[in-house]
Design an enzyme around this catalytic site. Structure first.
Site, short mmCIF file in Angstrom:
data_model
loop_
_atom_site.label_atom_id
_atom_site.label_comp_id
_atom_site.label_asym_id
_atom_site.label_seq_id
_atom_site.Cartn_x
_atom_site.Cartn_y
_atom_site.Cartn_z
CG ASP A 9 -11.02 1.48 -3.95
OD1 ASP A 9 -10.22 0.65 -3.49
OD2 ASP A 9 -11.60 2.32 -3.23
CB ILE B 12 -11.45 -9.72 -0.93
CG1 ILE B 12 -12.00 -11.07 -0.54
CG2 ILE B 12 -11.34 -8.81 0.26
CD1 ILE B 12 -11.16 -11.80 0.42
CG ASP B 13 -13.60 -5.30 1.09
OD1 ASP B 13 -13.38 -6.43 1.57
OD2 ASP B 13 -13.13 -4.25 1.55
CG MET C 126 -11.45 -9.21 5.29
SD MET C 126 -10.06 -8.85 4.27
CE MET C 126 -8.78 -8.80 5.52
N GLY C 127 -14.66 -6.50 4.85
CA GLY C 127 -15.66 -5.59 4.29
C GLY C 127 -15.49 -4.24 4.97
NE ARG D 195 -3.74 -2.21 2.48
CZ ARG D 195 -4.81 -2.55 1.76
NH1 ARG D 195 -5.24 -1.76 0.80
NH2 ARG D 195 -5.47 -3.66 2.02
CG MET E 10 -7.48 -17.80 8.34
SD MET E 10 -8.12 -18.92 9.56
CE MET E 10 -8.09 -20.43 8.64
N1 LIG Z 1 -5.85 8.35 -5.68
C1 LIG Z 1 -4.75 7.63 -5.90
N2 LIG Z 1 -3.84 8.03 -6.81
C2 LIG Z 1 -2.72 7.31 -7.04
N3 LIG Z 1 -2.43 6.16 -6.42
C3 LIG Z 1 -3.29 5.71 -5.50
C4 LIG Z 1 -4.49 6.40 -5.19
N4 LIG Z 1 -5.15 5.71 -4.23
C5 LIG Z 1 -4.40 4.63 -3.96
N5 LIG Z 1 -3.28 4.62 -4.73
C6 LIG Z 1 -2.24 3.61 -4.70
O1 LIG Z 1 -2.79 2.35 -5.07
C7 LIG Z 1 -2.20 1.31 -4.32
C8 LIG Z 1 -3.25 0.44 -3.70
O2 LIG Z 1 -4.22 1.24 -3.01
P1 LIG Z 1 -4.99 0.67 -1.74
O3 LIG Z 1 -4.00 0.30 -0.70
O4 LIG Z 1 -6.04 1.62 -1.39
O5 LIG Z 1 -5.59 -0.72 -2.20
P2 LIG Z 1 -6.68 -1.05 -3.26
O6 LIG Z 1 -6.09 -1.09 -4.61
O7 LIG Z 1 -7.85 -0.13 -3.08
O8 LIG Z 1 -7.03 -2.52 -2.84
P3 LIG Z 1 -7.90 -3.00 -1.59
O9 LIG Z 1 -8.38 -1.80 -0.86
O10 LIG Z 1 -9.00 -3.78 -2.22
O11 LIG Z 1 -7.00 -3.85 -0.81
C9 LIG Z 1 -1.29 1.96 -3.30
O12 LIG Z 1 0.05 1.78 -3.71
C10 LIG Z 1 -1.70 3.41 -3.30
O13 LIG Z 1 -0.61 4.30 -3.07
O1 LIG Z 2 -4.61 -5.42 6.57
P1 LIG Z 2 -4.56 -5.01 5.15
O2 LIG Z 2 -3.66 -5.84 4.32
O3 LIG Z 2 -4.32 -3.56 4.98
O4 LIG Z 2 -5.98 -5.29 4.52
C1 LIG Z 2 -7.17 -5.06 5.14
C2 LIG Z 2 -8.20 -4.52 4.19
O5 LIG Z 2 -8.08 -5.04 2.91
C3 LIG Z 2 -9.35 -5.42 2.42
O6 LIG Z 2 -9.39 -6.81 2.38
C4 LIG Z 2 -9.55 -4.92 1.04
O7 LIG Z 2 -8.66 -5.58 0.21
C5 LIG Z 2 -10.36 -4.87 3.40
O8 LIG Z 2 -11.49 -5.65 3.53
C6 LIG Z 2 -9.56 -4.82 4.64
O9 LIG Z 2 -10.01 -3.81 5.50
MG LIG Z 3 -9.48 -0.16 -1.72
#
Ligand SMILES: Nc1ncnc2c1ncn2[C@@H]1O[C@H](COP(=O)(O)OP(=O)(O)OP(=O)(O)O)[C@@H](O)[C@H]1O
Ligand SMILES: O=P(O)(O)OC[C@H]1O[C@](O)(CO)[C@@H](O)[C@@H]1O
Ligand SMILES: [Mg+2]
Length: 540
Positions: free
Chosen positions: A191, A220-221, A264-265, A165, A379
């Protein structure tokens, strides 16, 4: 056909009135690119398929349930699939794959199928894995990916590429893409990841690069808009059944047994809702979209008491993002912490609920509640994808490579009404999908669990906030307890600090008025859901 484009969308209308929300194409900024015949024409596996190539006019309707009188003029997306003309010679392609965000069943399957699809269908030989999410573009070496290397990876959970992240530095990422000569970027993630992909696409376009960015939605959400469902979701729901079954077995084996399962969610309760509907053993499903409260009429404790009286046991499924406002309020306003991507870190609703229910029932029944709390959150997402998700992941991967080879970019691929499409990334990231509680699916759940609807939530929270404000005022010494004539009859009274114009009594250099009846009664009522009682400040 008339067309209109803006920075984020390319809209055109067909002669029949259908509106196409199109995705960008390399020719938008490189109009003179040459095209090549699709090698699939001569692929023995595919050459027998009739109408294998998708026409440029093939579109998929966003809504299939339409009004008879307006049918046909709704929003459409470009249908995914192979085109007869492509914009890359296979030997020219340098593709890379990256996975970002949280884990999800099926990530390895998507990686495998992008590699195998590019290799076997298009003859691409240079495919690189970017390690550790977005930051891996500029901080890690890449690895070569071949069908041999990825052959077994779909049998494993997680992602062989690693993930992270945060760390999205657009110009460093695009510099790295440019320096390595990469021209197809496959980005798998939720997203946040898709937003990041869009920014990378825009930067590539700004620099005039022949680079396509293809987004493969992972969550997954199931909180990504427009697409029917995200990959790994079914696997997660299936795995959640094991936890719910265990909770049910434990609960029904013991007097006053409660099985509590946290799933999760973060903002969307799809996993909890579907896991509940699939199980039929669940008495109560709590999701972020439906705020709940514990005390009083229509509250969770009243319902739990009733179910235990009727059945002797109960099962509760709670999505991790449920009740966050309530927990924050009852525990005092806590700072909102975020992860590296800016996502809000959640308060543990499972532990909080366990503690509150246990405390309440000890007081209520004078015997312990046998509550078993099962937290299988990680899990259910760290496992390999099931059979149907594997097929789904294969289709997503193939749709993505066909789109990239055909020069489309800045798209998220996914099924809309069961047909795979290329959707402008900004369209899927504009809002986050949540369970629609006015929809039939939630109604089905309510009729299967017969749980309360918590309609008095707002009233409850109003009262709770008022109590907390008073509690805070008490704690910050903005009140005093003094003996006077406006008192409780014993010469004692409670007072709050006031502004100049309010009728007041003087005590030293501060000014106070008596609390009104409502405020005073709130001070002696325990805060709903708060195990700690407010101290009675009335002087003895
Ligand atoms: N608005 C944004 N602009 C550019 N990069 C972004 C933005 N939001 C998130 N990112 C980048 O996208 C990557 C993943 O974002 P995030 O951790 O929110 O997970 P995600 O893709 O939403 O997956 P999930 O939430 O389902 O686990 C990160 O490296 C983060 O820095
Ligand atoms: O602990 P982590 O790896 O940040 O992930 C937790 C989050 O990721 C998600 O599974 C989304 O991918 C959410 O449901 C949960 O809050
Ligand atoms: Mg997300």
């Amino acid at each position: 056909m008339c067309a209109a484009t803006s920075k984020t969308s390319k809209i055109s209308t067909g002669s029949g009135g259908a509106v196409l929300e199109d995705v960008p194409h390399l020719t938008d900024w490189l109009p003179d690119l040459p095209t090549y015949a699709n090698p699939l024409k001569h692929n023995p596996a595919y050459s027998a398929v009739r109408q294998y190539f998708v026409e440029s006019t093939d579109v998929v309707a966003k809504d299939v349930v339409v009004n008879l009188n307006t049918a046909g003029d709704g929003i459409h997306f470009r249908r995914a699939g192979p085109r007869d003309k492509i914009y890359f010679r296979p030997e020219e392609v340098k593709a890379c794959i990256v996975t970002c965000g949280g884990l999800c069943p099926g990530l390895n399957t998507v990686i495998r199928e992008i590699v195998c699809g590019l290799w076997t269908q298009y003859g691409v030989r240079e495919i690189y894995g970017i390690h550790g999410g977005y930051r891996g573009f500029y901080s890690r070496n890449t690895t070569d990916l071949t069908p041999k290397i990825v052959n077994d990876i779909h049998k494993r959970g997680g992602t062989v590429l690693g993930t992270s992240r945060g760390g999205h530095d657009t110009s460093k990422i695009v510099d790295s893409i440019q320096d390595r000569g990469i021209n197809q970027v496959y980005i798998i993630g939720g997203d946040g990841t898709q937003k990041g992909a869009n920014v990378i696409h825009e930067e590539c376009k700004k620099r005039g690069l022949k680079v396509v960015v293809a987004g493969i939605p992972k969550t997954i959400d199931n909180d990504i808009e427009i697409i029917d469902k995200s990959f790994g979701f079914d696997t997660a729901v299936e795995e959640a059944q094991r936890a719910i079954n265990a909770a049910h077995v434990e609960a029904e084996s013991i007097q006053n047994g409660v099985g509590l399962v946290k799933l999760m969610g973060r903002y969307s309760g799809y996993i909890a809702m579907h896991a509940t509907l699939a199980s039929r053993d669940v008495d109560l499903c709590l999701i972020p979209e439906v705020p709940f409260y514990l005390d009083g009429p229509g509250g969770l404790k009243e319902f739990a008491k009733q179910r235990l009286r009727e059945n002797g046991h109960m099962v509760i499924v709670v999505a991790e993002g449920a009740g966050q406002e309530l927990i924050a309020e009852t525990m005092g306003s806590l700072d909102k912490l975020s992860d590296a991507s800016g996502n809000r870190l959640l308060l543990d609703v499972g532990l909080w609920l366990s503690q509150n229910l246990k405390d309440h029932f000890v007081k209520e029944f004078k015997e312990p509640l046998n509550l078993k709390y099962i937290d299988p959150t990680y899990m259910i997402r760290a496992i390999p994808s099931n059979a149907s998700d594997n097929v789904y992941c294969t289709l997503l991967a193939h749709s993505a490579i066909h789109g990239a080879m055909a020069g489309y970019c800045g798209f998220t691929v996914g099924p809309v009404n069961n047909r795979h499409c290329y959707i402008p990334i900004s369209r899927v990231t504009a809002t986050q999908r949540q369970v629609n509680i006015a929809d039939r699916m939630w109604a089905r759940l309510l009729s299967s669990t017969n749980q309360p609807n918590f309609l008095r939530y707002n009233k409850y929270m109003q009262q709770l906030r008022k109590q907390n404000a008073l509690k805070q005022a008490l704690e910050s010494e903005q009140h005093v307890t003094v003996a006077n004539s406006n008192s409780d009859g014993n010469g004692n009274g409670r007072f709050k600090r006031v502004d100049e114009e309010t009728p007041r009594m003087e005590t030293g250099d501060r000014q106070y008025v008596p609390l009104d009846k409502g405020e005073a009664s709130l001070l002696t009522t325990p805060v709903p859901g708060d195990p700690t009682q407010i101290h009675n400040h009335t002087a003895p």
